[in-house]
Design a protein around this motif. Structure first.
Motif, short mmCIF file in Angstrom:
data_model
loop_
_atom_site.label_atom_id
_atom_site.label_comp_id
_atom_site.label_asym_id
_atom_site.label_seq_id
_atom_site.Cartn_x
_atom_site.Cartn_y
_atom_site.Cartn_z
N MET A 1 0.89 -1.30 0.06
CA MET A 1 0.04 0.01 0.00
C MET A 1 0.87 1.20 0.02
O MET A 1 1.67 1.56 0.85
N ASN A 2 0.68 2.33 -0.91
CA ASN A 2 1.38 3.46 -1.05
C ASN A 2 1.00 4.53 0.14
O ASN A 2 -0.15 4.32 0.72
N ASP A 3 1.83 5.57 0.22
CA ASP A 3 1.59 6.34 1.33
C ASP A 3 0.17 7.05 1.38
O ASP A 3 -0.50 7.33 2.20
N PHE A 4 -0.33 7.40 0.10
CA PHE A 4 -1.60 8.11 -0.10
C PHE A 4 -2.51 7.22 0.37
O PHE A 4 -3.64 7.63 1.14
N SER A 5 -2.49 5.82 -0.13
CA SER A 5 -3.55 4.89 0.45
C SER A 5 -3.56 4.76 1.78
O SER A 5 -4.80 4.53 2.38
N LYS A 6 -2.25 4.67 2.45
CA LYS A 6 -2.31 4.62 4.07
C LYS A 6 -3.15 5.78 4.58
O LYS A 6 -3.70 5.49 5.72
N VAL A 7 -2.85 6.94 4.22
CA VAL A 7 -3.55 8.05 4.58
C VAL A 7 -4.92 8.06 4.50
O VAL A 7 -5.71 8.27 5.58
N GLU A 8 -5.36 7.58 3.26
CA GLU A 8 -6.77 7.73 3.16
C GLU A 8 -7.50 6.57 3.86
O GLU A 8 -8.48 6.82 4.43
N THR A 9 -6.86 5.25 4.13
CA THR A 9 -7.42 4.48 4.65
C THR A 9 -7.58 4.78 6.35
O THR A 9 -8.64 4.61 7.03
N LEU A 10 -6.45 5.55 6.70
CA LEU A 10 -6.48 6.00 8.17
C LEU A 10 -7.66 6.93 8.26
O LEU A 10 -8.34 6.90 9.49
N PHE A 11 -7.82 8.03 7.49
CA PHE A 11 -8.78 8.92 7.50
C PHE A 11 -10.09 8.18 7.56
O PHE A 11 -10.99 8.57 8.46
N GLN A 12 -10.47 7.23 6.57
CA GLN A 12 -11.62 6.52 6.49
C GLN A 12 -11.99 5.91 7.96
O GLN A 12 -13.10 5.79 8.42
N VAL A 13 -11.01 5.23 8.46
CA VAL A 13 -11.29 4.69 9.84
C VAL A 13 -11.67 5.54 10.79
O VAL A 13 -12.65 5.26 11.44
N ILE A 14 -10.77 6.64 10.85
CA ILE A 14 -11.37 7.64 11.94
C ILE A 14 -12.35 8.39 11.70
O ILE A 14 -13.40 8.52 12.67
N ASP A 15 -12.67 8.48 10.28
CA ASP A 15 -14.09 9.22 9.77
C ASP A 15 -15.27 8.30 10.49
O ASP A 15 -16.04 8.88 11.31
N GLN A 16 -15.22 7.21 9.89
CA GLN A 16 -16.44 6.12 10.14
C GLN A 16 -16.64 5.95 11.62
O GLN A 16 -17.81 5.82 12.03
N THR A 17 -15.64 5.58 12.15
CA THR A 17 -15.65 5.29 13.71
C THR A 17 -16.25 6.77 14.55
O THR A 17 -16.93 6.74 15.46
N ALA A 18 -15.63 7.69 14.00
CA ALA A 18 -16.16 9.10 14.59
C ALA A 18 -17.61 9.52 14.46
O ALA A 18 -18.20 9.92 15.33
N LEU A 19 -18.17 8.92 13.21
CA LEU A 19 -19.56 9.09 13.10
C LEU A 19 -20.38 8.28 14.07
O LEU A 19 -21.30 8.52 14.26
N ILE A 20 -19.83 6.83 14.09
CA ILE A 20 -20.62 6.06 15.09
C ILE A 20 -20.50 6.62 16.37
O ILE A 20 -21.55 6.68 17.03
N LEU A 21 -19.46 7.00 16.79
CA LEU A 21 -19.37 7.65 18.22
C LEU A 21 -20.03 9.02 18.42
O LEU A 21 -20.72 9.07 19.46
N ARG A 22 -20.18 9.73 17.30
CA ARG A 22 -20.93 11.04 17.59
C ARG A 22 -22.20 10.82 17.64
O ARG A 22 -23.28 11.34 18.59
#
Length: 329
Positions: A1-22
């Motif tokens: 996985m390239n750096d861009f994909s790693k950043v995108e995956t990390l953001f998506q995990v933080i975003d999706q879990t934050a939406l659940i927690l919100r």
């Protein structure tokens, strides 16, 4: 996985879990980002009030990433994207995050000015979400101890979580930055100074740069405070408004700086990175006077081209390197 994909995956995990927690915690998105960041750091779901189904949903998302195998700078970028999303909901201009390109350029300058130090300490007196300080730390490997101060409880919590995720040993203080700090003088201060008035007129009386009448400029007082907490010969690198020396209080500021510091440089950032020209800033580089401090033959005065103009930037970096070769051996 390239750096861009790693950043995108990390953001998506933080975003999706934050939406659940919100939704489950009935809090703001930014508060949920801090909560999910804590979970990621501890490798567990810390919120006791969640039901088993929600906990399983969160853990399934967290399992998609491995922080131990992700570079600090990529973690910073993924986490920052989530904060940026949250800030778009509504936030004051002074709470805008320092642009990445500016943070990276500041980190480059820190490396240049601090190259003679084997280790050093650094303070950000208005740390906000911690983006500027952690960008600098990710570009440097000589920082022995870092400190961050901010009056905003949510912003400093986001900064604290960010520092944990990136494994940076930053000591945080949740307080008014213009009140006395319980911090020993440091070698370097980096700051993106909020521009505006300081409402605490009583507190401003402690400063030489207080206004003669009415509210004082917070950014003027923060420059003085930064110099209070930097060692003799230490540096202050601050993002300041381009019109810093155009206000009615400018003569007093100029006199104070002439007495207490050596001005090493003023680097005007490209206007294109600011939403409004009135919000444009420059990097102001001061050195606190001391026994061995010498003024440069000529201050580093630069008007940066657009960061995207690689040819012009390359030429400008060459000129900056030449300035260091002459003035900072």
């Amino acid at each position: 996985m390239n750096d861009f994909s790693k950043v995108e995956t990390l953001f998506q995990v933080i975003d999706q879990t934050a939406l659940i927690l919100r939704k489950e915690l009935d809090c703001s998105y930014l508060e949920a980002v801090a909560e999910t960041g804590e979970n990621l750091f501890h490798g567990d779901v810390l919120q006791d009030e969640l039901d088993e189904v929600t906990v399983r949903r969160l853990k399934k998302e967290y399992d998609k990433i491995s922080l131990d195998r992700t570079e600090s700078e990529l973690i910073r970028k993924g986490y920052q994207l989530a904060i940026l999303k949250g800030m778009k909901e509504a936030i004051q201009p002074n709470h805008q995050m320092t642009p990445d390109t500016v943070g990276m350029f500041m980190s480059y300058l820190v490396g240049k000015f601090m190259h003679n130090h084997s280790t050093y300490t650094v303070l950000d007196p208005v740390i906000g979400t911690g983006n500027l300080l952690t960008t600098v730390l990710n570009g440097q490997n000589k920082v022995e101890q870092a400190y961050g101060v901010d009056v905003d409880e949510l912003l400093i919590k986001l900064a604290y979580v960010s520092a944990n995720l990136q494994k940076h040993p930053i000591q945080f203080f949740n307080q008014d930055s213009l009140q006395p700090l319980f911090i020993d003088p440091v070698d370097l201060v980096v700051a993106d100074l909020p521009v505006g008035y300081y409402p605490n007129d009583e507190g401003a009386k402690e400063y030489r740069l207080k206004a003669d009448e009415g509210h004082s400029y917070a950014h003027h007082l923060l420059i003085e405070q930064s110099l209070n907490y930097v060692k003799e010969g230490g540096y202050v690198m601050a993002l300041v408004p381009n019109n810093l020396f155009e206000s009615e209080e400018a003569p007093k500021l100029h006199e104070f700086l002439k007495e207490a510091t050596v001005i090493q440089g003023l680097i005007q950032l490209p206007l294109s990175i600011f939403k409004q020209e009135s919000h444009a800033k420059s990097i102001f580089i001061l050195q606190k006077k001391g026994a061995d401090v010498e003024a440069p033959k000529q201050a580093l005065l630069v008007d940066l081209p657009k960061f995207t103009n690689k040819e012009a930037m390359g030429k400008m970096m060459g000129e900056i390197d030449q300035w260091f070769a002459v003035n900072k051996r």
